[in-house]
Design a protein around this motif. Structure first.
Motif, PDB file in Angstrom:
ATOM      1  N   TYR A  44       5.165  -2.271  -3.301  1.00 41.43           N
ATOM      2  CA  TYR A  44       5.864  -0.976  -2.643  1.00 41.43           C
ATOM      3  C   TYR A  44       4.814  -0.304  -1.948  1.00 41.43           C
ATOM      4  O   TYR A  44       4.953   0.161  -0.896  1.00 41.43           O
ATOM      5  CB  TYR A  44       7.013  -0.321  -3.404  1.00 41.43           C
ATOM      6  CG  TYR A  44       7.138   0.792  -2.578  1.00 41.43           C
ATOM      7  CD1 TYR A  44       8.469   0.880  -1.856  1.00 41.43           C
ATOM      8  CD2 TYR A  44       6.778   2.253  -2.694  1.00 41.43           C
ATOM      9  CE1 TYR A  44       8.928   1.937  -1.125  1.00 41.43           C
ATOM     10  CE2 TYR A  44       7.213   3.155  -2.105  1.00 41.43           C
ATOM     11  CZ  TYR A  44       8.481   3.079  -1.225  1.00 41.43           C
ATOM     12  OH  TYR A  44       8.994   3.994  -0.408  1.00 41.43           O
ATOM     13  N   ASP A  45       3.960   0.293  -2.754  1.00 38.83           N
ATOM     14  CA  ASP A  45       2.796   1.225  -2.303  1.00 38.83           C
ATOM     15  C   ASP A  45       1.820   0.327  -1.232  1.00 38.83           C
ATOM     16  O   ASP A  45       1.528   0.665   0.035  1.00 38.83           O
ATOM     17  CB  ASP A  45       1.821   1.741  -3.387  1.00 38.83           C
ATOM     18  CG  ASP A  45       2.706   2.591  -4.203  1.00 38.83           C
ATOM     19  OD1 ASP A  45       3.455   3.170  -3.840  1.00 38.83           O
ATOM     20  OD2 ASP A  45       1.831   2.864  -5.215  1.00 38.83           O
ATOM     21  N   VAL A  46       1.559  -0.845  -1.175  1.00 40.62           N
ATOM     22  CA  VAL A  46       0.672  -1.564  -0.472  1.00 40.62           C
ATOM     23  C   VAL A  46       1.759  -2.055   0.902  1.00 40.62           C
ATOM     24  O   VAL A  46       1.010  -2.064   2.154  1.00 40.62           O
ATOM     25  CB  VAL A  46       0.412  -3.166  -1.140  1.00 40.62           C
ATOM     26  CG1 VAL A  46      -0.392  -3.884   0.095  1.00 40.62           C
ATOM     27  CG2 VAL A  46      -0.741  -2.671  -2.131  1.00 40.62           C
ATOM     28  N   LEU A  47       2.866  -2.102   0.740  1.00 41.89           N
ATOM     29  CA  LEU A  47       3.718  -2.996   1.871  1.00 41.89           C
ATOM     30  C   LEU A  47       4.656  -2.192   2.644  1.00 41.89           C
ATOM     31  O   LEU A  47       5.091  -2.252   3.758  1.00 41.89           O
ATOM     32  CB  LEU A  47       4.574  -4.101   1.569  1.00 41.89           C
ATOM     33  CG  LEU A  47       3.700  -5.231   0.838  1.00 41.89           C
ATOM     34  CD1 LEU A  47       4.500  -6.182   0.295  1.00 41.89           C
ATOM     35  CD2 LEU A  47       2.860  -5.713   1.867  1.00 41.89           C
ATOM     36  N   CYS A  48       5.130  -0.943   1.815  1.00 42.07           N
ATOM     37  CA  CYS A  48       6.003  -0.067   2.469  1.00 42.07           C
ATOM     38  C   CYS A  48       5.615   1.436   2.651  1.00 42.07           C
ATOM     39  O   CYS A  48       4.778   1.816   1.962  1.00 42.07           O
ATOM     40  CB  CYS A  48       7.039   0.030   1.550  1.00 42.07           C
ATOM     41  SG  CYS A  48       7.860  -1.639   1.137  1.00 42.07           S
ATOM     42  N   ASP A  49       6.292   1.877   3.823  1.00 38.65           N
ATOM     43  CA  ASP A  49       5.672   3.405   3.946  1.00 38.65           C
ATOM     44  C   ASP A  49       6.888   4.080   3.721  1.00 38.65           C
ATOM     45  O   ASP A  49       7.771   4.329   4.421  1.00 38.65           O
ATOM     46  CB  ASP A  49       5.346   3.535   5.507  1.00 38.65           C
ATOM     47  CG  ASP A  49       4.941   4.784   5.879  1.00 38.65           C
ATOM     48  OD1 ASP A  49       4.664   5.463   4.962  1.00 38.65           O
ATOM     49  OD2 ASP A  49       4.873   4.983   7.145  1.00 38.65           O
ATOM     50  N   PHE A  73       3.225 -12.495   1.028  1.00 39.65           N
ATOM     51  CA  PHE A  73       2.521 -11.304   1.265  1.00 39.65           C
ATOM     52  C   PHE A  73       1.346 -11.271   0.305  1.00 39.65           C
ATOM     53  O   PHE A  73       1.422 -11.505  -0.683  1.00 39.65           O
ATOM     54  CB  PHE A  73       3.463 -10.200   1.097  1.00 39.65           C
ATOM     55  CG  PHE A  73       4.548  -9.910   2.036  1.00 39.65           C
ATOM     56  CD1 PHE A  73       4.604  -9.381   3.058  1.00 39.65           C
ATOM     57  CD2 PHE A  73       5.938 -10.596   1.598  1.00 39.65           C
ATOM     58  CE1 PHE A  73       5.832  -9.226   3.897  1.00 39.65           C
ATOM     59  CE2 PHE A  73       7.039 -10.563   2.368  1.00 39.65           C
ATOM     60  CZ  PHE A  73       6.948  -9.860   3.484  1.00 39.65           C
ATOM     61  N   ASN A  74       0.244 -10.502   1.143  1.00 41.60           N
ATOM     62  CA  ASN A  74      -0.866 -10.099   0.393  1.00 41.60           C
ATOM     63  C   ASN A  74      -0.707  -8.883  -0.152  1.00 41.60           C
ATOM     64  O   ASN A  74      -0.727  -8.055   0.632  1.00 41.60           O
ATOM     65  CB  ASN A  74      -2.116 -10.203   1.404  1.00 41.60           C
ATOM     66  CG  ASN A  74      -3.184  -9.999   0.779  1.00 41.60           C
ATOM     67  OD1 ASN A  74      -3.533  -9.739  -0.403  1.00 41.60           O
ATOM     68  ND2 ASN A  74      -4.307 -10.357   1.482  1.00 41.60           N
ATOM     69  N   THR A  75      -0.703  -8.573  -1.348  1.00 35.87           N
ATOM     70  CA  THR A  75      -0.979  -7.316  -2.105  1.00 35.87           C
ATOM     71  C   THR A  75      -2.092  -6.881  -2.832  1.00 35.87           C
ATOM     72  O   THR A  75      -2.134  -6.333  -3.750  1.00 35.87           O
ATOM     73  CB  THR A  75       0.354  -7.160  -3.179  1.00 35.87           C
ATOM     74  OG1 THR A  75       0.144  -8.163  -4.020  1.00 35.87           O
ATOM     75  CG2 THR A  75       1.444  -7.259  -2.374  1.00 35.87           C
ATOM     76  N   THR A  76      -3.088  -7.574  -2.451  1.00 35.63           N
ATOM     77  CA  THR A  76      -4.445  -7.480  -3.203  1.00 35.63           C
ATOM     78  C   THR A  76      -5.114  -6.219  -2.832  1.00 35.63           C
ATOM     79  O   THR A  76      -5.040  -5.797  -1.407  1.00 35.63           O
ATOM     80  CB  THR A  76      -5.444  -8.619  -2.695  1.00 35.63           C
ATOM     81  OG1 THR A  76      -4.829 -10.085  -3.131  1.00 35.63           O
ATOM     82  CG2 THR A  76      -6.790  -8.445  -3.568  1.00 35.63           C
ATOM     83  N   VAL A  77      -5.542  -5.406  -4.011  1.00 39.62           N
ATOM     84  CA  VAL A  77      -6.300  -4.140  -3.773  1.00 39.62           C
ATOM     85  C   VAL A  77      -7.577  -4.163  -4.516  1.00 39.62           C
ATOM     86  O   VAL A  77      -7.423  -4.384  -5.787  1.00 39.62           O
ATOM     87  CB  VAL A  77      -5.337  -3.117  -3.893  1.00 39.62           C
ATOM     88  CG1 VAL A  77      -6.102  -1.722  -3.846  1.00 39.62           C
ATOM     89  CG2 VAL A  77      -4.046  -3.014  -3.337  1.00 39.62           C
TER      90      VAL A  77
END
Length: 221
Positions: free
Chosen positions: A151-156, A135-139
Motif C-alpha cells: 500500500y505504501d509503495v503503490l497507493c497514495d 507490481f514492483n514493491t521493492t524498497v
C-alpha cells in the motif's frame, strides 16, 4: 469483472492457533464500511462514536460480547447483503493456493460454533499473489509485498494515519486490555489498504490476472 462490485474484507484475531478467536470482521459496503467487533467482558464504551470521530469514512460498528454472537451476525450480513448481489470479495492473503489467513481461520471458528458457512454464491479473489507477480514493491533491495508495504509503495492514501499500530500483533494486546477502538481502527485501516490495492489492480491488470474462485461449499446448508 466490471459487472462485479468490489468488497474488501479483513479480520482480526487473538492469535494464529485454531483455538484463538475472531475479534473484528470488517467488510466494505456501499458508501462505507461495516465492522463487527467483539468486546468480551470489558466495558465497551461508545466504539462507534469514537471511530466516527477519528475518521472521515462512513463506518458502521456493531459490537458483540462473544465470538459466537459476532460470527452469527457476520453470517447473517453476508447472506443478506453479499450473497444476493453481484459482488467480488477481495482480501490480501485472505486465502491463496498456498494457504492464506482470513478465510481458513474463519472456517475453523465458524465450524467450532456450528455456524454454517455463509459465503454462498460469492466469488473471491486474493490480491497478494497478483501484487507479487505484476507490481514492483521493492524498497532498498527488499522485495516485500506485505499489505502495509504494498500500500505504501503503490497507493497514495492516508489509511496509515488511521492505524494506531506499527505491527498487526499489537492488535492482540489491545484486545486483551480492552482497547477495542484501536483494534477496530486497525481493521478499518487494513480494509482501506485492501480496497485501494484492489482498485489499483483493476486499473492496471487484465481480468484474467485475477484468479477468481467460488466460495460456495459442496454442501449448502
Amino acid at each position: 469483472m466490471t459487472q462485479l462490485t468490489q468488497r474488501a474484507f479483513d479480520i482480526e484475531t487473538t492469535g494464529f492457533n485454531a483455538s484463538d478467536a475472531v475479534t473484528v470482521v470488517g467488510v466494505e459496503r456501499d458508501l462505507g464500511y461495516q465492522l463487527f467487533a467483539q468486546t468480551a467482558s470489558h466495558p465497551t464504551g461508545d466504539i462507534a462514536t469514537a471511530v466516527q470521530d477519528t475518521t472521515d469514512e462512513h463506518v458502521r460498528v456493531a459490537t458483540y460480547r462473544t465470538e459466537a454472537k459476532l460470527l452469527t451476525a457476520v453470517a447473517t450480513y453476508v447472506r443478506e447483503q453479499l450473497s444476493p448481489v453481484d459482488v467480488l470479495l477481495v482480501a490480501y492473503n485472505g486465502e491463496t493456493w498456498q494457504g492464506g489467513f482470513d478465510l481458513p481461520f474463519l472456517r475453523t471458528r465458524l465450524a467450532a460454533h456450528g455456524i454454517a458457512w455463509p459465503f454462498v454464491d460469492v466469488p473471491y479473489a486474493d490480491l497478494l499473489p497478483l501484487i507479487q507477480r505484476l507490481f514492483n514493491t521493492t524498497v532498498d533491495g527488499d522485495a516485500d509485498a506485505d499489505l502495509v508495504t504494498a500500500y505504501d509503495v503503490l497507493c497514495d492514501g492516508d489509511a496509515g494515519a488511521y492505524d494506531p499500530f506499527d505491527e498487526s500483533s499489537e492488535a492482540v494486546t489491545a484486545f486483551e486490555t480492552g482497547h477495542y477502538t484501536d483494534v477496530v481502527m486497525h481493521n478499518l485501516a487494513d480494509i482501506l489498504r485492501t480496497e485501494a490495492l484492489s482498485t489499483l489492480a483493476q486499473r492496471y491488470c487484465s481480468k484474467s490476472d485475477f484468479d477468481l474462485k467460488s466460495l460456495t461449499p459442496t454442501i449448502d446448508e
